[in-house]
Write a protein that holds these residues in place. Sequence first.
Motif, PDB file in Angstrom:
ATOM      1  N   ALA A   3     -17.420  20.778  18.999  1.00 44.54           N
ATOM      2  CA  ALA A   3     -15.981  21.258  19.377  1.00 44.54           C
ATOM      3  C   ALA A   3     -15.215  21.231  17.547  1.00 44.54           C
ATOM      4  O   ALA A   3     -14.821  22.144  17.620  1.00 44.54           O
ATOM      5  N   GLY A   4     -15.193  20.734  16.707  1.00 47.82           N
ATOM      6  CA  GLY A   4     -14.389  20.469  15.838  1.00 47.82           C
ATOM      7  C   GLY A   4     -15.226  19.097  14.893  1.00 47.82           C
ATOM      8  O   GLY A   4     -15.781  18.495  14.988  1.00 47.82           O
ATOM      9  N   THR A   5     -13.875  19.446  13.974  1.00 45.95           N
ATOM     10  CA  THR A   5     -13.771  18.104  12.652  1.00 45.95           C
ATOM     11  C   THR A   5     -12.294  17.450  12.704  1.00 45.95           C
ATOM     12  O   THR A   5     -11.287  18.190  12.991  1.00 45.95           O
ATOM     13  N   VAL A   6     -12.813  15.978  12.123  1.00 49.98           N
ATOM     14  CA  VAL A   6     -11.802  14.826  11.804  1.00 49.98           C
ATOM     15  C   VAL A   6     -11.992  14.788  11.033  1.00 49.98           C
ATOM     16  O   VAL A   6     -12.776  14.352  10.502  1.00 49.98           O
ATOM     17  N   LEU A   7     -10.720  14.464   9.720  1.00 46.50           N
ATOM     18  CA  LEU A   7     -11.201  13.726   8.729  1.00 46.50           C
ATOM     19  C   LEU A   7     -10.292  12.825   8.161  1.00 46.50           C
ATOM     20  O   LEU A   7      -8.886  13.168   8.288  1.00 46.50           O
ATOM     21  N   LEU A   8     -10.421  11.753   7.204  1.00 42.54           N
ATOM     22  CA  LEU A   8      -9.662  11.023   6.761  1.00 42.54           C
ATOM     23  C   LEU A   8      -9.347  11.429   4.979  1.00 42.54           C
ATOM     24  O   LEU A   8     -11.057  11.024   4.425  1.00 42.54           O
ATOM     25  N   ASP A  22      -2.688   7.392  -5.108  1.00 37.18           N
ATOM     26  CA  ASP A  22      -3.699   7.365  -3.984  1.00 37.18           C
ATOM     27  C   ASP A  22      -3.503   8.340  -2.414  1.00 37.18           C
ATOM     28  O   ASP A  22      -3.923   6.872  -1.877  1.00 37.18           O
ATOM     29  N   GLU A  23      -2.928   8.541  -2.223  1.00 38.10           N
ATOM     30  CA  GLU A  23      -2.195   9.336  -1.260  1.00 38.10           C
ATOM     31  C   GLU A  23      -3.722   9.772  -0.405  1.00 38.10           C
ATOM     32  O   GLU A  23      -4.572  10.341  -0.387  1.00 38.10           O
ATOM     33  N   VAL A  24      -3.667   9.443   1.301  1.00 30.24           N
ATOM     34  CA  VAL A  24      -5.308   9.896   2.125  1.00 30.24           C
ATOM     35  C   VAL A  24      -4.010  11.168   3.345  1.00 30.24           C
ATOM     36  O   VAL A  24      -2.859  10.544   3.587  1.00 30.24           O
ATOM     37  N   GLU A  25      -4.751  11.737   3.636  1.00 26.88           N
ATOM     38  CA  GLU A  25      -4.588  12.940   4.446  1.00 26.88           C
ATOM     39  C   GLU A  25      -5.701  12.550   5.701  1.00 26.88           C
ATOM     40  O   GLU A  25      -6.564  12.755   5.543  1.00 26.88           O
ATOM     41  N   VAL A  26      -5.189  12.654   7.197  1.00 25.58           N
ATOM     42  CA  VAL A  26      -5.558  12.966   8.196  1.00 25.58           C
ATOM     43  C   VAL A  26      -5.605  14.837   8.268  1.00 25.58           C
ATOM     44  O   VAL A  26      -4.453  15.390   8.500  1.00 25.58           O
ATOM     45  N   GLY A  27      -6.383  15.191   9.134  1.00 30.08           N
ATOM     46  CA  GLY A  27      -7.154  16.851   8.487  1.00 30.08           C
ATOM     47  C   GLY A  27      -8.063  16.801  10.224  1.00 30.08           C
ATOM     48  O   GLY A  27      -9.094  15.963  10.707  1.00 30.08           O
TER      49      GLY A  27
END
Length: 98
Positions: A3-8, A22-27
């Motif tokens: 279906a897709g991907t999700v990531l940190l 050190d910032e982290v993104e959810v995508g």
Amino acid sequence: MVAGTVLLVPLPEPAAPEESKDEVEVGWHFHPDSWGRGLATESARGAIAHGFKAGLGEIYAVVRPDNGSSLAVCRRLGMRPLGLTNRWYGAALESFVI
């Protein structure tokens, strides 16, 4: 079918060194056949929970201003809008934090 991907992932270092922390993104990236079913919201919610459980203090999302669907996902996740920024990826993007 996937279906897709999700990531940190870590956000790229900003141009101004004093802004680095050190910032982290959810995508998320989903196949069009999977759009409109709540998969991005629920997957991102799980990734955010995982990030907080792992000790992250805040998590960002950056979205192209014309991507209404992803902007809506950020709102459904309860992310706070920070406004338009050129800080990451060399493009003007809407930014959010939770």
